[in-house]
Design an enzyme around this catalytic site. Structure first.
Site, PDB file in Angstrom:
ATOM      1  N   ASP A 292       0.854  -1.174   0.000  1.00  0.00           N
ATOM      2  CA  ASP A 292       0.000   0.000   0.000  1.00  0.00           C
ATOM      3  C   ASP A 292       0.902   1.241   0.000  1.00  0.00           C
ATOM      4  O   ASP A 292       2.129   1.144   0.007  1.00  0.00           O
ATOM      5  CB  ASP A 292      -0.958  -0.044   1.212  1.00  0.00           C
ATOM      6  CG  ASP A 292      -2.217   0.747   0.960  1.00  0.00           C
ATOM      7  OD1 ASP A 292      -3.274   0.402   1.494  1.00  0.00           O
ATOM      8  OD2 ASP A 292      -2.150   1.743   0.193  1.00  0.00           O
ATOM      9  N   GLU A 492     -10.828   6.912   3.992  1.00  0.00           N
ATOM     10  CA  GLU A 492      -9.848   6.295   4.877  1.00  0.00           C
ATOM     11  C   GLU A 492      -9.935   6.838   6.303  1.00  0.00           C
ATOM     12  O   GLU A 492     -11.031   7.022   6.828  1.00  0.00           O
ATOM     13  CB  GLU A 492      -8.442   6.459   4.284  1.00  0.00           C
ATOM     14  CG  GLU A 492      -8.325   5.791   2.896  1.00  0.00           C
ATOM     15  CD  GLU A 492      -6.905   5.639   2.424  1.00  0.00           C
ATOM     16  OE1 GLU A 492      -6.624   5.984   1.280  1.00  0.00           O
ATOM     17  OE2 GLU A 492      -6.077   5.134   3.195  1.00  0.00           O
TER      18      GLU A 492
HETATM   19  C1  GLC Z   1      -4.417   4.156  -0.125  1.00  0.00           C
HETATM   20  C2  GLC Z   1      -5.331   2.998   0.192  1.00  0.00           C
HETATM   21  C3  GLC Z   1      -5.436   1.979  -0.910  1.00  0.00           C
HETATM   22  C4  GLC Z   1      -5.187   2.642  -2.250  1.00  0.00           C
HETATM   23  C5  GLC Z   1      -3.758   3.144  -2.261  1.00  0.00           C
HETATM   24  C6  GLC Z   1      -3.413   3.870  -3.563  1.00  0.00           C
HETATM   25  O1  GLC Z   1      -3.762   4.590   1.043  1.00  0.00           O
HETATM   26  O2  GLC Z   1      -5.098   2.302   1.402  1.00  0.00           O
HETATM   27  O3  GLC Z   1      -6.742   1.417  -0.821  1.00  0.00           O
HETATM   28  O4  GLC Z   1      -5.386   1.701  -3.293  1.00  0.00           O
HETATM   29  O5  GLC Z   1      -3.472   3.995  -1.165  1.00  0.00           O
HETATM   30  O6  GLC Z   1      -4.137   5.062  -3.666  1.00  0.00           O
END
Ligand code: GLC
Length: 608
Positions: A292, A492
């Site tokens: 991530d 988030e």
């Molecule tokens: C974010 C998320 C993830 C996403 C990634 C790229 O922090 O946790 O779901 O796909 O970063 O944007």
């Protein structure tokens, strides 16, 4: 005759199996031949995924290093966000990959999590919590298919979806990204999404690579803390949070994103047992694992230690937001990983395994043969045909929680209707987070679609007066009021809440109208169940509409009876905050509305 047809059927099946087998061996030999040519630098670059913002001014680095992948993270986007604008940038970056020594195409990833949601004019679908309420895997597969077509129309070919989190505590800001609290429902709809977005073959022209996320236990953290601690014994972790991955892998998913959270105190991005022993070993996952967003930076050591721990744990592709001159940049990552290989702290076999997994998927996707987008496809984004699928999804996502004396459906010939609430005419609120910008935004943030107010106006007869007020003022006797309440956009950790009680302004608006003797139809826009008891008492009817996306018309379709509501709760609906977490199967289970609850109209009321 029967024997003959049996003979030809088995002949066809055998030839199909042989063809598939030979395709696989053909790809394997291509992968082996390519890896043999690659230098260590080129291999490490294939494991590097800079964010677009980090390389937008250093395109030359793409030619210099030959990155395996580039992503557009939540707030990273091109200047011209029309489909044409996205296609232009895609093409220009992919052309740079063809100037590298081995011309390995770049894998471009984006969070198209409820439609191609960074693109102006794209169709935005209900977020997953609403799709969970549909209980309709065929519809979810259709939603994914249309989403894939709109993504591919801009050249991009990898989306960081489906999220197969099982959201067990609605305090979590990402509850709406989950299909619900039940592992079986999540697995069923996650599979439907993978099938729809990838199609029958990754090399199909509409196929987009899925990325199942976030492995593992993101929806099970203590207090619903985003990126928090999931404390469970292994059997419970497997029972609650693994089914979505197992079923998605069976459906052909070839990439999995690792989660920020910890399990029993150990960060997932450093968890060799779960990533390598379980996922790649026991479950035989043959795709690749992507980290991530700067998630390896959260491990306990310095950057070099964290690279060593995460790569040896089984991560294959590392998401790196930072560019030259910034801390933990993609330059640092490649330099330090090379040092680790030279120092034998990361085996060459681990590097080769990671590169093989990444490059093999690129071959399976046909990226080497067709790296560029057919530019004419951009015109198909946001078509009426695509919007009609989203409108159907909105209709089927609505959950009717109360309908006193058949207050619904409303008459299209009502004398006068008041539509109230600041969110009643707001496409940005309808869409929620992950829309144009990471956190989403109130207001008219993208073209196309209909607000709830517009949907009502489109539906009623010419004789009906439709009034609008942001606070419920302007109501007269003889009106019926449609009052839109709920949450404003977030994503988030910014959506983590200790209190999910509906705002006092929203409640007061309903109360004022009720006090005037005006029948009140409440439409709740939220990413999760909220504490609404007193508002529910004041309403004549109450619909949970979740985060429906651009096609607000689907709400009017149900309010006025063209379609009956069929949605079922994907979450147990709590009476108060003290009950949360509350999930089906709990002891002393006593929610306000149980998991699976949802009313419909009296038989003689709805047209469809
Ligand atoms: C974010 C998320 C993830 C996403 C990634 C790229 O922090 O946790 O779901 O796909 O970063 O944007």
């Amino acid at each position: 005759m029967k024997t003959l047809s049996l003979f030809f059927a088995s002949l066809f099946l055998c030839s199909f199996i042989v063809a598939q087998h030979s395709k696989r061996t053909d790809i394997d030999s291509k992968v082996n031949a390519l890896i043999k040519q690659m230098t260590l630098d080129e291999k490490i670059a294939q494991m590097t995924q800079p964010d677009y913002n980090a390389i937008r001014n250093t395109g030359s680095d793409i030619v210099k290093y030959s990155f395996g992948s580039i992503l557009w993270g939540g707030d990273s986007e091109v200047k011209d966000i029309t489909p044409q604008g996205w296609s232009d940038v895609y093409d220009s970056l992919q052309r740079l990959s063809q100037k590298t020594r081995l011309k390995i195409p770049i894998l471009f990833g984006i969070d198209a999590v409820h439609g191609h949601n960074n693109v102006d004019g794209a169709v935005i679908f209900p977020h997953n919590v609403g799709l969970g309420a549909t209980r309709n895997p065929q519809l979810v597969e259709q939603v994914a298919l249309v989403t894939g077509k709109e993504i591919k129309a801009t050249g991009i070919h990898w989306t960081f979806a489906p999220c197969v989190a099982v959201a067990r505590n609605e305090r979590w800001g990402r509850t709406y990204e989950s299909y619900g609290e039940d592992p079986e429902l999540v697995a069923q709809l996650g599979v439907a999404y993978v099938k729809g977005i990838q199609g029958a073959s990754l090399s199909d022209q509409n196929s987009v690579l899925a990325c199942v996320k976030h492995f593992i236990g993101d929806g099970g953290t203590v207090n619903g803390d985003d990126q928090g601690e999931t404390t469970l014994d292994e059997a419970s972790l497997r029972r609650l949070h693994l089914p979505g991955y197992v079923e998605a892998m069976k459906a052909g998913a070839k990439s999995i994103m690792v989660s920020f959270n910890s399990w029993n105190g150990n960060k997932m991005h450093g968890h060799k047992y779960l990533l390598t022993n379980v996922l790649k070993g026991e479950l035989k996952f043959d795709g690749f694992l992507v980290s991530d967003w700067a998630a390896i930076d959260q491990l306990s050591g310095d950057y070099k230690d964290n690279i060593q721990q995460s790569i040896n744990a089984g991560l294959d592709l590392i998401m790196i937001p930072n560019g030259p001159g910034q801390q933990n940049s993609y330059i640092d990552f490649m330099r330090l990983l090379k040092e680790l290989v030279k120092e034998k702290k990361v085996e060459m076999s681990r590097i080769d395994d990671a590169v093989r997994r990444i490059v093999k998927v690129k071959f399976e996707m046909g990226l080497f043969e067709n790296p560029f987008v057919a530019r004419s496809r951009a015109a198909t984004v946001g078509s009426q045909e695509n919007r009609s699928v989203a409108r159907e999804a909105v209709r089927q996502s609505l959950v009717l929680l109360k309908n006193e004396k058949n207050a619904l459906p409303l008459s299209k010939n009502a004398k006068s209707i008041l539509v109230a609430g600041k969110s009643a005419d707001d496409i940005g609120v309808q869409c929620g987070g992950w829309t144009i910008i990471w956190q989403g935004k109130k207001g008219n943030i993208l073209s196309g679609g209909t607000t709830i107010l517009q949907g009502v106006k489109n539906t009623v007869s010419k004789e009906t007066t439709v009034k609008y007020s942001v606070d419920g003022s302007g109501a007269d006797s003889g009106d019926v009021a449609i009052v839109v309440v709920g949450e404003e956009p977030y994503a988030e950790m910014f959506g983590d809440r200790d209190d999910l009680t509906l705002s006092s302004d929203d409640h007061a608006m309903v109360e004022r109208l009720k006090a005037k003797g005006i029948p009140v139809i409440v439409v709740l826009l939220s990413g999760r169940p909220m504490i609404v008891n007193s508002t529910l008492d004041k309403s004549n009817a109450f619909i949970a509409a979740w985060l429906p996306g651009t096609e607000g018309q689907g709400i009017a379709d149900v309010l006025f009876g063209d379609y009956a509501p069929t949605g079922k709760l994907p979450h147990s609906w709590p009476k108060n905050m003290q009950q949360i977490p509350i999930n089906i199967g709990d002891k002393n289970y006593d929610p306000l509305f149980p998991y699976g609850y949802g009313l419909t109209y009296a038989a003689d009321k709805a047209m469809n």
